[in-house]
Design a protein around this motif. Structure first.
Motif, PDB file in Angstrom:
ATOM      1  N   GLY A 148       6.554  97.102 -33.375  1.00 45.58           N
ATOM      2  CA  GLY A 148       5.542  96.833 -34.168  1.00 45.58           C
ATOM      3  C   GLY A 148       4.330  96.733 -33.545  1.00 45.58           C
ATOM      4  N   LEU A 149       4.398  96.434 -32.234  1.00 42.69           N
ATOM      5  CA  LEU A 149       3.051  96.445 -31.333  1.00 42.69           C
ATOM      6  C   LEU A 149       2.960  97.725 -30.942  1.00 42.69           C
ATOM      7  CD1 LEU A 149       4.151  94.006 -28.443  1.00 42.69           C
ATOM      8  CD2 LEU A 149       2.541  93.741 -30.365  1.00 42.69           C
ATOM      9  N   VAL A 150       3.883  98.907 -30.798  1.00 49.61           N
ATOM     10  CA  VAL A 150       3.112 100.110 -30.592  1.00 49.61           C
ATOM     11  C   VAL A 150       2.432 100.685 -31.774  1.00 49.61           C
ATOM     12  CG1 VAL A 150       4.070 102.407 -30.514  1.00 49.61           C
ATOM     13  CG2 VAL A 150       5.062 100.786 -29.090  1.00 49.61           C
ATOM     14  N   THR A 151       3.095 100.436 -33.182  1.00 53.99           N
ATOM     15  CA  THR A 151       2.484 100.823 -34.298  1.00 53.99           C
ATOM     16  C   THR A 151       1.039 100.286 -34.448  1.00 53.99           C
ATOM     17  OG1 THR A 151       4.544 100.732 -35.432  1.00 53.99           O
ATOM     18  CG2 THR A 151       2.624 100.678 -36.779  1.00 53.99           C
ATOM     19  N   GLN A 152       0.693  98.987 -34.201  1.00 53.60           N
ATOM     20  CA  GLN A 152      -0.446  98.490 -33.864  1.00 53.60           C
ATOM     21  C   GLN A 152      -1.577  99.388 -33.130  1.00 53.60           C
ATOM     22  OE1 GLN A 152      -0.915  94.361 -33.515  1.00 53.60           O
ATOM     23  NE2 GLN A 152       0.915  93.908 -34.450  1.00 53.60           N
ATOM     24  N   ILE A 153      -1.065  99.997 -32.035  1.00 51.94           N
ATOM     25  CA  ILE A 153      -1.719 100.633 -30.969  1.00 51.94           C
ATOM     26  C   ILE A 153      -2.204 102.040 -31.717  1.00 51.94           C
ATOM     27  CG2 ILE A 153      -1.651 101.743 -28.746  1.00 51.94           C
ATOM     28  CD1 ILE A 153      -0.010  99.346 -27.957  1.00 51.94           C
ATOM     29  N   GLU A 154      -0.921 102.742 -32.082  1.00 54.42           N
ATOM     30  CA  GLU A 154      -1.181 103.779 -33.041  1.00 54.42           C
ATOM     31  C   GLU A 154      -2.307 103.746 -34.007  1.00 54.42           C
ATOM     32  OE1 GLU A 154       2.606 104.891 -34.671  1.00 54.42           O
ATOM     33  OE2 GLU A 154       3.240 105.980 -32.974  1.00 54.42           O
ATOM     34  N   GLN A 155      -2.135 102.681 -34.789  1.00 52.88           N
ATOM     35  CA  GLN A 155      -3.283 102.696 -35.853  1.00 52.88           C
ATOM     36  C   GLN A 155      -4.562 102.449 -35.336  1.00 52.88           C
ATOM     37  OE1 GLN A 155      -1.381  99.442 -38.074  1.00 52.88           O
ATOM     38  NE2 GLN A 155      -0.110 100.599 -39.139  1.00 52.88           N
ATOM     39  N   GLY A 198       8.946 100.448 -38.186  1.00 51.46           N
ATOM     40  CA  GLY A 198       8.092 100.280 -37.378  1.00 51.46           C
ATOM     41  C   GLY A 198       6.668 100.526 -37.772  1.00 51.46           C
ATOM     42  N   ASP A 199       6.656 101.335 -38.886  1.00 50.31           N
ATOM     43  CA  ASP A 199       5.354 101.700 -39.480  1.00 50.31           C
ATOM     44  C   ASP A 199       5.212 101.486 -41.051  1.00 50.31           C
ATOM     45  OD1 ASP A 199       6.756 103.778 -40.973  1.00 50.31           O
ATOM     46  OD2 ASP A 199       6.177 105.430 -39.689  1.00 50.31           O
ATOM     47  N   GLN A 200       6.455 100.725 -41.405  1.00 50.77           N
ATOM     48  CA  GLN A 200       6.412  99.892 -42.753  1.00 50.77           C
ATOM     49  C   GLN A 200       6.242 101.162 -43.711  1.00 50.77           C
ATOM     50  OE1 GLN A 200       4.392  96.433 -43.596  1.00 50.77           O
ATOM     51  NE2 GLN A 200       5.235  95.633 -41.463  1.00 50.77           N
ATOM     52  N   ARG A 201       6.906 102.442 -43.628  1.00 54.61           N
ATOM     53  CA  ARG A 201       6.698 103.586 -44.436  1.00 54.61           C
ATOM     54  C   ARG A 201       8.250 103.998 -45.068  1.00 54.61           C
ATOM     55  NH1 ARG A 201       1.696 107.398 -43.270  1.00 54.61           N
ATOM     56  NH2 ARG A 201      -0.101 105.735 -42.979  1.00 54.61           N
ATOM     57  N   VAL A 202       7.924 104.319 -46.273  1.00 56.26           N
ATOM     58  CA  VAL A 202       9.127 105.130 -46.701  1.00 56.26           C
ATOM     59  C   VAL A 202       9.115 106.619 -46.552  1.00 56.26           C
ATOM     60  CG1 VAL A 202      10.594 105.636 -48.884  1.00 56.26           C
ATOM     61  CG2 VAL A 202       9.810 103.011 -48.595  1.00 56.26           C
ATOM     62  N   GLY A 230      13.531  98.436 -51.099  1.00 55.77           N
ATOM     63  CA  GLY A 230      14.425  97.284 -51.042  1.00 55.77           C
ATOM     64  C   GLY A 230      14.326  97.152 -49.593  1.00 55.77           C
ATOM     65  N   HIS A 231      14.533  98.047 -48.701  1.00 55.39           N
ATOM     66  CA  HIS A 231      14.547  97.812 -46.831  1.00 55.39           C
ATOM     67  C   HIS A 231      13.201  97.202 -46.718  1.00 55.39           C
ATOM     68  CE1 HIS A 231      18.525  99.284 -46.329  1.00 55.39           C
ATOM     69  NE2 HIS A 231      18.226 100.565 -46.806  1.00 55.39           N
ATOM     70  N   HIS A 232      11.904  97.732 -47.299  1.00 55.79           N
ATOM     71  CA  HIS A 232      10.780  97.281 -47.057  1.00 55.79           C
ATOM     72  C   HIS A 232      10.461  95.630 -47.447  1.00 55.79           C
ATOM     73  CE1 HIS A 232       6.478  96.977 -46.388  1.00 55.79           C
ATOM     74  NE2 HIS A 232       6.115  96.615 -47.372  1.00 55.79           N
ATOM     75  N   VAL A 233      11.135  95.375 -48.617  1.00 59.91           N
ATOM     76  CA  VAL A 233      11.188  93.680 -48.771  1.00 59.91           C
ATOM     77  C   VAL A 233      12.135  93.171 -47.687  1.00 59.91           C
ATOM     78  CG1 VAL A 233      12.140  92.258 -50.477  1.00 59.91           C
ATOM     79  CG2 VAL A 233      11.090  94.281 -51.026  1.00 59.91           C
TER      80      VAL A 233
END
Length: 281
Positions: free
Chosen positions: A47-54, A126-130, A161-164
């Motif tokens: 999650g931290l890496v994803t924030q850096i990516e964004q 990690g990026d909350q994407r389907v 559902g996995h995102h939930v």
């Protein structure tokens, strides 16, 4: 299935660059190891890496999607998941952050590493994407239960559902249990329980969507159940190797996947989807 009544989501995108920094499989492994050394969960580190990516300078842009019926269908189904889960979260006093759904062809890079069409649809926490390969629906029609609009919708709803689960802390708790020695694979493992809960959530979504639109037609439920049955661990193992190895299960048997989808669909209640406490899967 009369899916054209649904609101179209603006969160369906084509695979493309998301930033200047991108991790491959090796990079993901390094993040996981560092997390363990620092006493942080791998999911937290990703999650931290994803924030850096964004926050990194853009190195590309999401690709434009083709204006065709497949794109329209996916936008309609994702829009309906957004409306229904937003209402469920709001009633519980929370806020639903909708995922983006990435349509790709062949292969794609994600915060969870690289993936190919052979992976099938999947969710990356990690990026909350389907992620959904554009050829998967054709594959379903050819060999995974025969396909059909409601079967395709079930697959999308399962990944949502996995995102939930990610939003409600299920992924984090599962990862913590894994670190403490709990078994992930196997007929009674945490991976199976997590997947069956996503099946149940797909059923809850289908129940609520039907109540809103009355859009199901004769044979639609059978389509979804045929698909759930076709992608059970036991059936896939038997087709691939002629034998069934319960110790290697990750998603549940055909009967279990059907049963939990029906549990969600028949009740429409999230509380009925506690697969982690269930004595019988």
């Amino acid at each position: 299935m009369k899916w054209r009544d649904a609101r179209r989501s603006d969160n369906v995108v084509g695979a493309g660059g998301r930033g200047g920094l991108r991790l491959g499989i090796g990079g993901i492994a390094v993040v996981v190891v560092l997390g363990l050394l620092l006493g942080r969960s791998p999911l937290e580190m990703l999650g931290l890496v994803t924030q850096i990516e964004q926050q990194a300078p853009a190195g590309g842009s999401e690709q434009a999607l083709p204006d065709n019926e497949t794109t329209d269908f996916v936008r309609a189904i994702l829009g309906e998941t957004e409306d229904i889960w937003s209402a469920i979260f709001e009633k519980a006093g929370g806020h639903y952050e909708a995922p983006k759904l990435v349509l790709f062809a062949g292969s794609v890079q994600t915060a969870c590493g690289g993936a190919s069409a052979a992976s099938g649809p999947f969710y990356c926490p990690g990026d909350q994407r389907v992620y959904l390969d554009t050829g998967f629906f054709a594959d379903m029609k050819a060999r995974l239960g025969g396909g059909g609009d409601f079967a395709y919708a079930y697959v999308i709803a399962h990944e949502v559902g996995h995102h939930v689960q990610n939003l409600t802390g299920v992924f984090a708790r599962t990862e913590q249990a894994r670190q403490q020695g709990a078994s992930m694979q196997g007929a009674d493992g945490l991976s199976v329980r997590q997947e069956l809960q996503a099946d149940c959530y797909a059923g809850v979504w289908a129940n609520r969507a039907q109540a809103r639109h009355q859009w199901l037609e004769a044979g639609d439920i059978e389509e979804a159940l045929n698909t759930a049955s076709a992608i059970g661990d036991d059936r896939l193992q038997h087709e691939a190797q002629g034998t069934i190895v319960p110790d290697a299960f990750t998603h549940g048997t055909s009967a279990e996947r059907v049963r939990w989808f029906k549990t969600g669909f028949d009740s429409g209640e999230v509380a009925r989807c506690d697969t982690f406490s269930a004595a019988r899967l």
